[in-house]
Design a protein around this motif. Structure first.
Motif, short mmCIF file in Angstrom:
data_model
loop_
_atom_site.label_atom_id
_atom_site.label_comp_id
_atom_site.label_asym_id
_atom_site.label_seq_id
_atom_site.Cartn_x
_atom_site.Cartn_y
_atom_site.Cartn_z
N ARG A 1 0.80 -1.37 -0.12
CA ARG A 1 0.13 0.05 0.01
C ARG A 1 0.11 0.75 0.27
O ARG A 1 2.03 1.32 0.30
CB ARG A 1 -0.94 -0.25 1.52
CG ARG A 1 -0.44 0.38 2.99
CD ARG A 1 -1.04 -0.57 3.84
NE ARG A 1 -0.08 -0.81 4.95
CZ ARG A 1 0.94 -1.68 5.51
NH1 ARG A 1 1.01 -2.63 4.40
NH2 ARG A 1 0.91 -1.97 6.23
N PRO B 1 -4.89 3.46 -9.24
CA PRO B 1 -5.32 2.07 -8.11
C PRO B 1 -3.74 1.47 -8.23
O PRO B 1 -3.48 0.70 -8.98
CB PRO B 1 -5.91 1.35 -7.95
CG PRO B 1 -6.49 2.56 -9.05
CD PRO B 1 -5.75 3.72 -10.30
N ASP C 1 -2.44 4.04 -2.54
CA ASP C 1 -3.65 4.21 -2.26
C ASP C 1 -4.36 5.21 -1.77
O ASP C 1 -6.24 5.29 -1.36
CB ASP C 1 -3.86 2.87 -1.18
CG ASP C 1 -2.63 1.96 -1.49
OD1 ASP C 1 -3.62 1.13 -3.36
OD2 ASP C 1 -2.46 0.71 -0.99
N GLN C 2 -4.13 6.51 -0.48
CA GLN C 2 -4.30 6.90 0.43
C GLN C 2 -3.49 8.55 -0.34
O GLN C 2 -2.22 8.67 0.19
CB GLN C 2 -4.53 6.93 1.27
CG GLN C 2 -5.59 7.82 2.81
CD GLN C 2 -7.06 7.39 2.30
OE1 GLN C 2 -7.49 6.76 1.79
NE2 GLN C 2 -7.82 8.36 2.35
#
Length: 440
Positions: free
Chosen positions: A224, A337, A341-342
């Motif tokens: 991630r 993506p 992710d953030q």
């Protein structure tokens, strides 16, 4: 005439013969080289495999230009040029300010699977990029190869590096060295962010890491990335360091400035040392839109994207990227993506955070402030870095005014604020991340 006495063989050849119970010159040898930075891992691997019964001998060549190898020790003609002596060690630095004395050159004699074996470890000399070399000798080729494979596997697991904070420094010979760092011990209350924002950061990093086993068992991917963005001085790097310090079980890789070009090597090591966190500061320096980049920066960006794309979904690697300029960040990095992710904005501190920052950076001082509310209002829009510098300058003004305990009063803060916002000019305010309007 009497018979000639047989001359005793050189001492190291004799020791090998006694250890194996046969002529060692007829035994098979296999060898392997390792990077110098892996010396602690190699040392640990050999010592753990050899166990308590190992006998360690020092080998001193009479001519420094002659390589020290088992192949030379088992030949009478070349063995006479090597003497038994002290074992040479190198004092290596490890994570957490630990030290380890690791063998630089030595001959290990022990039993492996109830068979006598020997390992010769040395370091290449007279070369721009020296490597560590080991030779393994055993009664059978299969046993020597098996022992070498086990040493290789355990060395590459990087036990000596696990849980450390690492940066990689490249050299002019396309090699690199490993350096270790200490993360600051930051209490949660020292991270001055709105509570909901801090919880969101922790949920995607600290909390995720604690639940990684359960998430993996449930088929969730573990790799991630988060992008921390916001104006300069708002605490992006500070927040990243805090998050890393909350996950001591993870190995941390720091990549800043020119060292960000070591991304391929860092990710390769991180895969081995999984779980790991990679912190890339100011990623906009390599991640701006392709049409705005130089060739060298593009190459680093592509390597970063390739590394993030090439990870297996169960690789527990966390990328934390920081940038001051999300508007120019390469869309493929920021939006696709599976890479990031953030994206989380670290804004300038709000009113509550400005109060907490004044209290935090005022530790060690006596704050006698009657106009704190007015000060908090006047510095709306500044960064945490600005407030830290404001308190530092105010402390200097107070220290020059009277001896003894430093007591900071409203006038000291007013003088420091004028110095930063007026005398310092727009450049100083920009450097400290301030975006306030000019004073009335």
């Amino acid at each position: 005439m009497g018979k000639k006495k047989n001359k005793a063989p050189p001492v190291l050849l004799q020791r090998l013969g006694d250890h194996f119970g046969t002529d060692p010159g007829a035994l098979p040898l296999v060898e392997r080289s390792f990077a110098k930075y892996d010396r602690p891992n190699l040392h640990q691997a050999i010592m753990e495999i050899a166990g308590a019964g190992v006998e360690l001998l020092g080998v001193i060549p009479r001519n420094d230009y002659e390589p020290v190898t088992l192949a030379r020790i088992v030949r009478q003609a070349s063995a006479k040029n090597m003497d038994l002596g002290p074992v040479q060690h190198v004092d290596e630095t490890l994570p957490g300010n630990r030290r380890m004395a690791c063998v630089k050159r030595g001959l290990f004699l022990f039993r492996y699977r109830d068979m006598p074996v020997a390992i010769m470890q040395d370091e290449e000399r007279f070369t721009s990029s020296p490597r560590l070399t080991i030779e393994v000798m055993a009664g059978e080729s299969a046993a020597a190869e098996e022992l070498l494979r086990r040493i290789e596997k355990e060395t590459l697991q990087g036990k000596a590096f696990r849980g450390g904070v690492i940066s990689l420094k490249g050299d002019c010979h396309r090699g690199f060295a490993v350096q270790f760092h200490q993360l600051p011990a930051l209490a949660r209350e020292e991270v001055i962010l709105p509570e909901d924002l801090l919880q969101r950061l922790e949920r995607h990093t600290v909390d995720f890491s604690r639940q990684s086993g359960r998430l993996k068992a449930a088929g969730r991917h573990l790799k991630r990335g988060i992008l921390l963005h916001g104006p300069p001085g708002t605490g992006k790097t500070y927040s990243a360091m805090h998050l890393a310090s909350r996950m001591p079980e993870r190995t941390v890789f720091l990549l800043t400035g020119a060292d960000i070009g070591m991304i391929e090597q860092a990710v390769a090591m991180a895969r081995i040392l999984d779980p790991a966190t990679l912190i890339l500061e100011d990623v906009d320096l390599i991640g701006t839109r392709r049409e705005n980049q130089m060739v060298g920066a593009n190459a680093v960006l592509f390597e970063l994207l390739n590394q993030m794309d090439g990870l297996a979904e169960d690789a527990d690697l966390l990328f934390i990227l920081t940038t001051n300029r999300p508007d120019v960040l390469e869309p493929a990095l920021a939006a696709r993506p599976g890479r990031i992710d953030q994206a989380i904005e670290i804004p300038p501190p709000d009113e509550d955070c400005r109060r907490r920052l004044i209290a935090l950076y005022g530790k060690g001082l006596v704050l006698e402030l009657e106009e704190l509310d007015d000060l908090v209002r006047r510095i709306e829009g500044v960064s945490a870095a600005f407030i830290r510098e404001l308190l530092r300058k105010a402390a200097v003004h107070a220290a020059l005014e009277e001896d003894g305990e430093i007591v900071v009063r409203d006038r000291h803060l007013a003088a420091a604020l004028a110095e930063l916002m007026v005398a310092g000019g727009p450049l100083t305010m920009s450097l400290l991340g301030a975006s306030v309007a000019s004073e009335d």
